[in-house]
Design a protein around this motif. Structure first.
Motif, PDB file in Angstrom:
ATOM      1  N   ALA A  62       0.828  -1.211   0.000  1.00 55.40           N
ATOM      2  CA  ALA A  62       0.000   0.000   0.000  1.00 55.40           C
ATOM      3  C   ALA A  62       0.860   1.257   0.000  1.00 55.40           C
ATOM      4  N   VAL A  63       1.946   1.257   0.782  1.00 57.71           N
ATOM      5  CA  VAL A  63       2.840   2.414   0.797  1.00 57.71           C
ATOM      6  C   VAL A  63       3.537   2.561  -0.549  1.00 57.71           C
ATOM      7  N   ASP A 295     -16.272   3.669  -6.968  1.00 56.48           N
ATOM      8  CA  ASP A 295     -15.294   3.571  -8.047  1.00 56.48           C
ATOM      9  C   ASP A 295     -13.869   3.830  -7.560  1.00 56.48           C
ATOM     10  N   ARG A 296     -13.697   4.760  -6.626  1.00 60.42           N
ATOM     11  CA  ARG A 296     -12.348   5.068  -6.140  1.00 60.42           C
ATOM     12  C   ARG A 296     -11.774   3.899  -5.340  1.00 60.42           C
ATOM     13  N   THR A 297     -12.582   3.292  -4.482  1.00 61.56           N
ATOM     14  CA  THR A 297     -12.078   2.164  -3.699  1.00 61.56           C
ATOM     15  C   THR A 297     -11.788   0.959  -4.595  1.00 61.56           C
ATOM     16  N   ARG A 298     -12.623   0.761  -5.605  1.00 58.20           N
ATOM     17  CA  ARG A 298     -12.369  -0.359  -6.526  1.00 58.20           C
ATOM     18  C   ARG A 298     -11.054  -0.155  -7.281  1.00 58.20           C
ATOM     19  N   GLY A 299     -10.809   1.062  -7.735  1.00 58.63           N
ATOM     20  CA  GLY A 299      -9.568   1.340  -8.447  1.00 58.63           C
ATOM     21  C   GLY A 299      -8.349   1.145  -7.566  1.00 58.63           C
ATOM     22  N   ARG A 303      -5.203  -1.705  -7.901  1.00 59.61           N
ATOM     23  CA  ARG A 303      -3.789  -1.333  -8.017  1.00 59.61           C
ATOM     24  C   ARG A 303      -2.933  -2.039  -6.962  1.00 59.61           C
ATOM     25  N   ILE A 304      -3.421  -2.078  -5.727  1.00 55.28           N
ATOM     26  CA  ILE A 304      -2.651  -2.752  -4.679  1.00 55.28           C
ATOM     27  C   ILE A 304      -2.649  -4.253  -4.893  1.00 55.28           C
TER      28      ILE A 304
END
Length: 418
Positions: A62-63, A295-299, A303-304
């Motif tokens: 995540a970092v 949508d933001r949390t899904r994106g 990525r992580i």
């Protein structure tokens, strides 16, 4: 990213894996003089114990994702991410943190998913003028009587969990409680917070059983005490693998068949994944992040997840991403040289600047060091309701930013002006 060994953590302070923002993972166990123009972030977490999946490697990922998303390298600011396994021991954690600050030039320590450790590290970073962003520690004491000028509690706390889950249970008829509590700072604080909410709502606390942490795997004697209490609700002041084991064993003992309800006060989607929907279905739990919320949390989750494909990011990982990206935004404003010289200067910008990221959306940092954002009450889906792996939650309620957290006037933080 390689996790450090137990011997290294207890010996020289930490075996460290260093990762430049745009490089491949590399083992780096030899202390060396820190580069003067490099911002270093230390992820102090559980890489080998019961909280490995809820923190550990996915928090490092995540970092790394925050560093990549912000793209500071293109602006001439180098960032390195290092990791250390605190073994859930304050002495080991302090040895790592002190070696990081004194020898490795670490500027910010995050994650710290153990409340006793976060409280101890808070003293060190204040003394050294560094920054601690406690994205994994839950004790509300971190923003209460033991708040610190150099520590921000980022993701959740025991007061919020007790507020969202405990209050809802009493209002729906669960007016007698028994607590199963991990015997350390986090568990004690959560038990106190839940007791307050249950009593204020007109309920009664019938007792508690405290189990040794870490190391307990057999909860049978504690569950028998809970069963004998005849409490309508058995609250679990536990986290991660302890929560998984306790719920599985409670089902085996037949607590729910006898009419007692389990309240998972601090639960994560990774816990539900480990338990399975057949056993976990119907549980009520609070989280501040869910990968399928918008949508933001899904994106962000996608990525992580590229970095840790077998472990879906949970609220703790999201909090670690969120605190890292806000910290780096502040570093960009003050400049790397000033940020390395003064943690207080970075914290001043962080508190002044509104937060906004793909984990939690808009928010802010309060005077007592509490990061403010909404919280959510979820119900775990049944197997028939789920479309597949990680499709586990139904949203029951959204608790607004100002309602979710302890009022500023009630925490007793000495930093708060009267």
């Amino acid at each position: 990213m390689h996790s450090i060994t137990r011997r290294a953590a207890l010996g020289a302070g930490a075996g460290l894996a260093a990762l430049p923002a745009a490089a491949q993972p590399a083992r780096d166990a030899t202390p060396r003089p820190p580069a003067q123009d490099t911002i270093r972030i230390g992820v102090l977490a559980d890489f080998s114990g019961p909280y490995r999946d809820t923190s550990g490697p996915t928090s490092v990922a995540a970092v790394q994702q925050a560093v990549e998303d912000l793209g500071l390298g293109q602006r001439g600011i180098n960032v390195e991410v290092i990791q250390g396994d605190h073994l859930n021991r304050p002495d080991a954690a302090l040895a790592i943190a002190r070696q990081w600050v004194d020898q490795r030039g670490v500027d910010m320590i995050c994650e710290v998913n153990n409340s006793a450790i976060a409280l101890a590290v808070a003293n060190l970073v204040r003394e050294k003028d560094k920054v601690q962003l406690a994205s994994g520690a839950a004790s509300s004491a971190l923003t209460g009587a033991q708040c610190s000028s150099h520590t921000i509690q980022w993701t959740y706390d025991t007061w919020m969990f007790a507020n969202v889950v405990g209050g809802a249970s009493v209002r729906s008829g669960g007016d007698t409680w028994f607590m199963l509590t991990a015997d350390y700072a986090f568990g004690h604080q959560l038990e106190r917070d839940v007791t307050g909410f249950v009593q204020r709502a007109g309920g009664r606390m019938l007792g508690a059983a405290r189990f040794p942490f870490p190391g307990t795997t057999d909860f049978s004697s504690y569950l028998l005490q809970a069963q004998a209490s005849r409490a309508k609700v058995v609250g679990l002041a536990t986290a991660a693998q302890d929560t998984v084991n306790a719920i599985k064993q409670a089902r085996e003992f037949g607590l729910t068949r006898r009419g007692q309800q389990l309240a998972g006060l601090v639960m994560f989607i990774t816990d539900v994944h480990a338990i399975g929907l057949e056993t976990a279905q119907g549980l009520i739990m609070s989280e501040v992040f869910y990968h399928d919320l918008n949508d933001r949390t899904r994106g962000l989750a996608r990525r992580i997840l590229r970095r840790t494909p077998t472990n879906m990011p949970n609220q703790e990982h999201a909090g670690t991403y969120s605190c890292a990206i806000h910290y780096l935004k502040a570093v960009a404003e003050v400049g790397a040289a000033r940020a390395k010289q003064s943690g207080a200067a970075v914290l001043e910008v962080m508190r002044r600047m509104p937060t906004d990221d793909d984990a939690f959306g808009p928010g802010r940092i309060r005077e007592d060091g509490r990061k403010m954002h909404p919280a959510y009450l979820f119900e775990v889906k049944s197997p028939a309701e789920s479309s597949g792996p990680w499709d586990y939650f139904k949203l029951r309620a959204t608790v607004g930013t100002e309602e979710a957290w302890r009022p500023l006037s009630e925490g007793g933080c000495p930093l708060v002006r009267s």
